[in-house]
Scaffold this active site. Structure first.
Site: not given
Length: 198
Positions: A24, A117, A69, A71, A19
């Protein structure tokens, strides 16, 4: 040191090398920029977060990168606030935002999650929206591209070339927030050249 002199700045992102530098993870990128600017190194806080501590004009600032993560960011952020006895009014959450063009930086207190989220998780864990949010504009995905795939892709050129300047603008805004407060920071940031939403 009293809780009134402390701040927590939490960047939202996903852990792991896959990531790294994806859209994000804009929150992580801003937190990393602040840590490098102040010569700080991250350490583990249990299994929930990586933390670094810096000084901004005499204020102690705890930089947080949740390692669950995105969320599920709320529980780690809330845990750090409790441990360091920092009131929610001195929490700033840094996150990506599709509502603004790439390069736009916005700061506000409160408001809804806007479909993010990670922000929703923080609000639910804290039981309040009364914290500050620094929003890193990504722009909308191209027509026909799913939002999930868009935010999990790396920044393309020319965005990659412009990214350092945007990260510096975000880091400057966080430093201004800590030293001068939200109202002055909003005025300076939102009136700067090129600060428009479109």
């Amino acid at each position: 040191m009293t809780s009134e002199e402390r701040w927590v700045i939490a960047g939202l992102g996903n852990p792991g090398p896959w990531f790294t530098k994806t859209r994000h993870n804009a929150g992580f990128l801003v937190i990393d920029r602040l840590a490098r600017r102040h010569g700080a190194e991250f350490r583990w806080y249990g299994t929930k977060c990586r933390l670094a501590e810096i000084d901004i004009d005499g204020r102690r600032v705890i930089l947080v990168k949740p390692q669950w993560f995105i969320n599920l960011s709320g529980n780690p952020v809330a845990s750090v606030l409790r441990t360091y006895d920092v009131p929610v009014e001195r929490l700033a959450v840094v996150h990506d935002d599709l509502a603004f063009r790439f390069g736009a930086v916005r700061i506000k207190r409160g408001g809804g999650a806007g479909g993010h989220n990670g922000v929703r998780s923080v609000t639910e864990a804290l039981g309040t929206r009364h914290y500050t949010r620094l929003r890193f504009g990504l722009g909308r995905p191209p027509k026909g591209q799913q939002t999930g795939k868009y935010v999990l892709r790396k920044f393309p050129e020319p965005e990659r070339s412009a990214l350092p300047a945007v990260l510096d603008r975000c880091a400057d805004a966080i430093e201004a927030l800590v030293v001068r407060g939200l109202d002055k920071t909003q005025t300076e940031l939102h009136s700067a050249p090129g600060a428009g939403e479109e």
